[in-house]
Design a protein around this motif. Structure first.
Motif, PDB file in Angstrom:
ATOM      1  N   LYS A   1      34.488 -15.264  24.163  1.00  0.00           N
ATOM      2  CA  LYS A   1      33.677 -15.573  22.982  1.00  0.00           C
ATOM      3  C   LYS A   1      32.470 -14.635  22.914  1.00  0.00           C
ATOM      4  CE  LYS A   1      33.922 -17.680  19.438  1.00  0.00           C
ATOM      5  NZ  LYS A   1      35.048 -17.167  18.721  1.00  0.00           N
ATOM      6  N   ALA A   2      31.847 -14.421  24.086  1.00  0.00           N
ATOM      7  CA  ALA A   2      30.654 -13.558  24.136  1.00  0.00           C
ATOM      8  C   ALA A   2      31.005 -12.133  23.706  1.00  0.00           C
ATOM      9  CB  ALA A   2      30.079 -13.550  25.546  1.00  0.00           C
ATOM     10  N   ALA A   3      32.137 -11.621  24.211  1.00  0.00           N
ATOM     11  CA  ALA A   3      32.558 -10.263  23.849  1.00  0.00           C
ATOM     12  C   ALA A   3      32.813 -10.188  22.349  1.00  0.00           C
ATOM     13  CB  ALA A   3      33.810  -9.876  24.627  1.00  0.00           C
ATOM     14  N   GLU A   4      33.487 -11.194  21.832  1.00  0.00           N
ATOM     15  CA  GLU A   4      33.809 -11.202  20.401  1.00  0.00           C
ATOM     16  C   GLU A   4      32.527 -11.196  19.559  1.00  0.00           C
ATOM     17  OE1 GLU A   4      36.736 -14.096  19.086  1.00  0.00           O
ATOM     18  OE2 GLU A   4      35.979 -13.926  17.026  1.00  0.00           O
ATOM     19  N   ASN A   5      31.565 -12.012  19.954  1.00  0.00           N
ATOM     20  CA  ASN A   5      30.305 -12.070  19.209  1.00  0.00           C
ATOM     21  C   ASN A   5      29.592 -10.727  19.222  1.00  0.00           C
ATOM     22  OD1 ASN A   5      30.779 -14.715  18.608  1.00  0.00           O
ATOM     23  ND2 ASN A   5      29.492 -15.532  20.256  1.00  0.00           N
ATOM     24  N   THR A   6      29.544 -10.106  20.399  1.00  0.00           N
ATOM     25  CA  THR A   6      28.896  -8.796  20.522  1.00  0.00           C
ATOM     26  C   THR A   6      29.563  -7.787  19.595  1.00  0.00           C
ATOM     27  OG1 THR A   6      28.520  -9.281  22.855  1.00  0.00           O
ATOM     28  CG2 THR A   6      28.260  -6.988  22.176  1.00  0.00           C
ATOM     29  N   ILE A   7      30.899  -7.753  19.662  1.00  0.00           N
ATOM     30  CA  ILE A   7      31.647  -6.778  18.858  1.00  0.00           C
ATOM     31  C   ILE A   7      31.420  -7.009  17.361  1.00  0.00           C
ATOM     32  CG2 ILE A   7      33.993  -6.078  18.213  1.00  0.00           C
ATOM     33  CD1 ILE A   7      34.721  -6.625  21.241  1.00  0.00           C
ATOM     34  N   ARG A   8      31.509  -8.258  16.937  1.00  0.00           N
ATOM     35  CA  ARG A   8      31.344  -8.537  15.494  1.00  0.00           C
ATOM     36  C   ARG A   8      29.933  -8.202  15.019  1.00  0.00           C
ATOM     37  NH1 ARG A   8      36.120 -10.651  13.641  1.00  0.00           N
ATOM     38  NH2 ARG A   8      37.197 -12.184  14.947  1.00  0.00           N
ATOM     39  N   GLN A   9      28.980  -8.448  15.894  1.00  0.00           N
ATOM     40  CA  GLN A   9      27.600  -8.152  15.502  1.00  0.00           C
ATOM     41  C   GLN A   9      27.377  -6.641  15.378  1.00  0.00           C
ATOM     42  OE1 GLN A   9      24.730  -9.832  18.136  1.00  0.00           O
ATOM     43  NE2 GLN A   9      23.006  -9.277  16.806  1.00  0.00           N
ATOM     44  N   LEU A  10      27.866  -5.889  16.361  1.00  0.00           N
ATOM     45  CA  LEU A  10      27.714  -4.436  16.305  1.00  0.00           C
ATOM     46  C   LEU A  10      28.440  -3.851  15.099  1.00  0.00           C
ATOM     47  CD1 LEU A  10      28.054  -3.436  20.067  1.00  0.00           C
ATOM     48  CD2 LEU A  10      25.980  -3.469  18.691  1.00  0.00           C
ATOM     49  N   ALA A  11      29.585  -4.418  14.776  1.00  0.00           N
ATOM     50  CA  ALA A  11      30.368  -3.925  13.638  1.00  0.00           C
ATOM     51  C   ALA A  11      29.587  -4.103  12.335  1.00  0.00           C
ATOM     52  CB  ALA A  11      31.698  -4.659  13.551  1.00  0.00           C
ATOM     53  N   LYS A  12      28.731  -5.096  12.322  1.00  0.00           N
ATOM     54  CA  LYS A  12      27.963  -5.372  11.106  1.00  0.00           C
ATOM     55  C   LYS A  12      26.623  -4.634  11.097  1.00  0.00           C
ATOM     56  CE  LYS A  12      28.136  -9.833  10.269  1.00  0.00           C
ATOM     57  NZ  LYS A  12      27.462 -11.094  10.493  1.00  0.00           N
ATOM     58  N   GLU A  13      25.947  -4.637  12.251  1.00  0.00           N
ATOM     59  CA  GLU A  13      24.538  -4.241  12.227  1.00  0.00           C
ATOM     60  C   GLU A  13      24.175  -2.941  12.951  1.00  0.00           C
ATOM     61  OE1 GLU A  13      22.713  -7.627  13.938  1.00  0.00           O
ATOM     62  OE2 GLU A  13      23.270  -8.931  12.265  1.00  0.00           O
ATOM     63  N   GLU A  14      25.052  -2.425  13.769  1.00  0.00           N
ATOM     64  CA  GLU A  14      24.703  -1.236  14.567  1.00  0.00           C
ATOM     65  C   GLU A  14      24.345  -0.044  13.670  1.00  0.00           C
ATOM     66  OE1 GLU A  14      24.354  -0.523  17.956  1.00  0.00           O
ATOM     67  OE2 GLU A  14      23.842   1.469  17.173  1.00  0.00           O
ATOM     68  N   LYS A  15      23.224   0.612  13.990  1.00  0.00           N
ATOM     69  CA  LYS A  15      22.763   1.738  13.153  1.00  0.00           C
ATOM     70  C   LYS A  15      23.542   3.022  13.468  1.00  0.00           C
ATOM     71  CE  LYS A  15      19.194  -0.405  11.131  1.00  0.00           C
ATOM     72  NZ  LYS A  15      19.620  -1.734  11.582  1.00  0.00           N
ATOM     73  N   ASP A  16      23.839   3.224  14.745  1.00  0.00           N
ATOM     74  CA  ASP A  16      24.576   4.427  15.159  1.00  0.00           C
ATOM     75  C   ASP A  16      26.005   4.366  14.597  1.00  0.00           C
ATOM     76  OD1 ASP A  16      24.747   6.340  18.116  1.00  0.00           O
ATOM     77  OD2 ASP A  16      26.460   5.970  16.803  1.00  0.00           O
ATOM     78  N   VAL A  17      26.343   5.335  13.753  1.00  0.00           N
ATOM     79  CA  VAL A  17      27.624   5.271  13.028  1.00  0.00           C
ATOM     80  C   VAL A  17      28.824   5.243  13.972  1.00  0.00           C
ATOM     81  CG1 VAL A  17      29.088   6.384  11.295  1.00  0.00           C
ATOM     82  CG2 VAL A  17      26.607   6.498  11.072  1.00  0.00           C
ATOM     83  N   ALA A  18      28.806   6.113  14.998  1.00  0.00           N
ATOM     84  CA  ALA A  18      29.954   6.195  15.913  1.00  0.00           C
ATOM     85  C   ALA A  18      30.155   4.870  16.631  1.00  0.00           C
ATOM     86  CB  ALA A  18      29.743   7.316  16.912  1.00  0.00           C
ATOM     87  N   LYS A  19      29.053   4.278  17.059  1.00  0.00           N
ATOM     88  CA  LYS A  19      29.154   2.996  17.758  1.00  0.00           C
ATOM     89  C   LYS A  19      29.658   1.902  16.815  1.00  0.00           C
ATOM     90  CE  LYS A  19      25.654   3.745  21.286  1.00  0.00           C
ATOM     91  NZ  LYS A  19      24.329   3.393  21.777  1.00  0.00           N
ATOM     92  N   ARG A  20      29.123   1.925  15.597  1.00  0.00           N
ATOM     93  CA  ARG A  20      29.520   0.889  14.624  1.00  0.00           C
ATOM     94  C   ARG A  20      31.009   1.007  14.283  1.00  0.00           C
ATOM     95  NH1 ARG A  20      26.111   1.885  10.398  1.00  0.00           N
ATOM     96  NH2 ARG A  20      27.738   2.957   9.212  1.00  0.00           N
ATOM     97  N   GLU A  21      31.456   2.244  14.112  1.00  0.00           N
ATOM     98  CA  GLU A  21      32.872   2.452  13.784  1.00  0.00           C
ATOM     99  C   GLU A  21      33.779   1.948  14.918  1.00  0.00           C
ATOM    100  OE1 GLU A  21      34.436   3.337  10.925  1.00  0.00           O
ATOM    101  OE2 GLU A  21      32.392   3.011  10.182  1.00  0.00           O
ATOM    102  N   ALA A  22      33.372   2.232  16.157  1.00  0.00           N
ATOM    103  CA  ALA A  22      34.158   1.754  17.303  1.00  0.00           C
ATOM    104  C   ALA A  22      34.205   0.224  17.303  1.00  0.00           C
ATOM    105  CB  ALA A  22      33.555   2.265  18.607  1.00  0.00           C
ATOM    106  N   ALA A  23      33.065  -0.377  17.009  1.00  0.00           N
ATOM    107  CA  ALA A  23      33.014  -1.844  16.970  1.00  0.00           C
ATOM    108  C   ALA A  23      33.920  -2.390  15.865  1.00  0.00           C
ATOM    109  CB  ALA A  23      31.579  -2.313  16.771  1.00  0.00           C
ATOM    110  N   LYS A  24      33.974  -1.675  14.735  1.00  0.00           N
ATOM    111  CA  LYS A  24      34.824  -2.142  13.628  1.00  0.00           C
ATOM    112  C   LYS A  24      36.299  -2.110  14.009  1.00  0.00           C
ATOM    113  CE  LYS A  24      32.144  -1.230   9.465  1.00  0.00           C
ATOM    114  NZ  LYS A  24      31.970  -0.273   8.376  1.00  0.00           N
ATOM    115  N   VAL A  25      36.688  -1.034  14.692  1.00  0.00           N
ATOM    116  CA  VAL A  25      38.087  -0.950  15.133  1.00  0.00           C
ATOM    117  C   VAL A  25      38.386  -2.107  16.093  1.00  0.00           C
ATOM    118  CG1 VAL A  25      39.800   0.427  16.373  1.00  0.00           C
ATOM    119  CG2 VAL A  25      38.224   1.544  14.794  1.00  0.00           C
ATOM    120  N   LEU A  26      37.469  -2.347  17.011  1.00  0.00           N
ATOM    121  CA  LEU A  26      37.658  -3.449  17.962  1.00  0.00           C
ATOM    122  C   LEU A  26      37.728  -4.800  17.239  1.00  0.00           C
ATOM    123  CD1 LEU A  26      35.364  -2.371  20.911  1.00  0.00           C
ATOM    124  CD2 LEU A  26      37.782  -2.966  21.095  1.00  0.00           C
TER     125      LEU A  26
END
Ligand code: 16G
Ligand code: ZN
Length: 529
Positions: free
Chosen positions: A381-406
């Protein structure tokens, strides 16, 4: 509880006197004619389990990859997992009670498991395409009804689809909608988003031939067709309209015989895969230009997924704990590759999905696969929350894109249990995103030569094992004999274990050459007698 009703209904599904069966690794499995009373009683048990847990329970009527004449039944716990081991014993007692003992056993289970009789009971039912399945699932319904339980009959579904429904129902929709439409929509949305990314990187249309083992997978792929992105073209073979279920085809056949299924014509380098009879297993394969058959089994599927997820986690810049869970049947070469090249910790557990699933739950990202092609990925659950949050809010594009794929991967993977349809989409998405062919995937490592044998013995239970079934503790002297035999060969290992689904002992051996693996397996099987 109305015991008169119980008696009356139970008489409609009488138990053949003296017959005993055991709730094994995959529930009850037997010839279909022997199972009517078992089904009725599993309806009873599901209603009791539902009351005990205060949640919806699933009952799946299937015998997976076994012959069409067989059938089977297993219960699904509230979060879509296998029935808790503490209740397997109740299942066995209930199935083996003679008709006149039934009331007593039901009462005993209610006491032992503190079942609150006044609570509502709710059960989801599903079945595979076996000719016997409809009538047998009717017996399940009788069992639920006689105890005053509510039920929803999903009819023909894959095993993983029913696991999914149960999980959705008990998590108030957090996991998705408990309908087939909900399942198709969730998967196809995630898949389409992943595939879109790969197409922008210039990937051509993907083609895949699927052997559905003449089972439920064909029906469900057809239902899903309208949801499928046009970028992937699947061709279904062995759809059950001509031949018998699992007959000379399906994932188990292909894995065991290391050859293509009947009814699927393969051209060199075409991508092919096989589902098993209830679509919870998948293996891939192709034929090279020299006509050699190449199997890509559960071990290689786990490897592909591990490489992909590890790269994404690194890109996302998070240190989440990832691990792979295997059984002793995993080819030693895959274990070595995962540990030494992919650099991911590997754990070995006993055979059977529940053991793998349980272990995988210990990690942020737990990847588990049996060599036979059953497997999935679990995200904490913790991993999922982290990933979903980064996919939405991360400023660094490369990191955000990776989170979206995950994030899309999380939605595409059926986390309740191994799922051939979901796994197939996961694999296709990864291959497309990484621009990999089946040949390149296959070339990650070469399997060590191995041999699996069955040995008939008087009593398989005399063999007891430890260390995730890799060492025999009884009968005395057996392990010493195996050790001595293994020493004779290079790069070798071997183990024996009693099967959990057949009345036989299985022998597995690996060595530096196929001849040596064959010889070692043969010698070990002689030591088992
Ligand atoms: C069952 C298991 C499968 C395992 C196989 C081993 C589930 C749902 N299925 O089919 O995971 O690989 O048994 O059979 O747990 P064996 O004990 O006969 O070798
Ligand atoms: Zn199966």
């Amino acid at each position: 509880m109305d015991f008169e009703e119980l008696k009356r209904y139970s008489a409609l599904h009488p138990k053949p006197a003296g017959l005993t069966l055991q709730y094994g690794t995959a529930g009850f499995r037997s010839k279909a004619q022997q199972l009517e009373h078992v089904m009725f009683r599993m309806g009873l048990l599901a209603a009791l389990r539902s009351r005990a847990m205060g949640a919806t329970i699933g009952v799946m009527v299937t015998a997976s990859h076994n012959p069409e004449e067989d059938n089977g039944v297993k219960l699904i716990d509230p979060l879509g997992e296998m029935l808790h081991p503490s209740w397997e014993e109740y299942a066995t007692q209930l199935a083996n009670a003679e008709d006149q003992e039934l009331q007593e056993i039901v009462t005993e289970i209610c006491q032992k498991a503190a079942v609150n009789q006044r609570k509502d009971a709710s059960v989801f039912i599903g079945r595979d395409t076996r000719p016997s399945s409809k009538e047998l699932s009717q017996a399940v319904i009788d069992g639920i009804s006689v105890l005053g339980g509510q039920y929803h009959d999903y009819g023909l579904v894959t095993t993983p689809q029913l696991h999914y429904m149960v999980c959705c129902q008990n998590t108030q929709g957090q996991y998705g909608k408990p309908t087939l439409e909900g399942y198709y929509q969730k998967l196809s949305k995630a898949f389409t988003e992943l595939i879109k990314k790969s197409l922008s990187s210039g990937e051509a249309q993907r083609q895949l031939k699927i052997d559905c083992a003449n089972g439920i997978g064909a029906l469900k792929l057809a239902e899903m067709e309208t949801y499928f992105p046009k970028e992937v073209q699947v061709q279904v073979y062995n759809d059950g309209t001509k031949e018998k279920l699992n007959y000379l085809c399906g994932a188990d056949f292909v894995k065991v015989h290391q050859k293509p299924p009947k009814g699927l014509d393969m051209k060199p380098n075409e991508s092919c895969c096989s589902f098993d009879g209830d679509a919870d297993r998948i293996v891939y394969y192709y034929k090279d230009t020299a006509g050699h058959f190449h199997l890509i089994d559960g071990d290689k599927i786990a490897t592909l997924i591990s490489i992909f997820l590890k790269e994404l986690l690194a890109k996302m810049g998070q240190t989440l704990k990832m691990a792979v869970v295997q059984t002793a049947y995993a080819n030693g070469s895959s274990t070595r590759y995962l540990e030494e090249t992919v650099k991911v910790p590997v754990h070995c557990v006993k055979t059977g999905v529940k053991h793998l699933h349980h272990k995988a739950q210990e990690f942020d990202v737990g990847i588990y696969f049996e060599a036979n092609g059953h497997g999935t990925v679990l995200f904490s659950k913790a991993a999922e929350n982290t990933i979903r949050q980064l996919a939405k809010e991360e400023k660094d594009v490369a990191k955000r894109e990776a989170a979206k794929v995950l994030e899309n991967m999380i939605d595409l993977i059926n986390q309740t249990v191994g799922d051939a349809i979901s796994d197939m989409l996961v694999i296709e998405a990864i291959l497309a995103l990484k621009g990999l062919t089946l040949q390149q995937w296959d070339a990650l490592y070469n399997d060590f030569p191995s041999r699996l044998l069955k040995v008939q013995v008087a009593d398989r239970q005399v063999i007891d094992t430890t260390d995730a079934e890799r060492r025999a503790v009884t009968p005395p002297g057996l392990q010493e004999k195996i050790d001595a035999l293994v020493k004779k060969y290079k790069l070798s290992r071997a183990f024996v274990r009693p099967s959990g689904t057949e009345d036989i002992v299985r022998v597995y051996a690996e060595a530096d050459t196929q001849e040596n693996a064959d010889a070692l397996a043969h010698e070990v099987s002689l030591a088992v007698y």
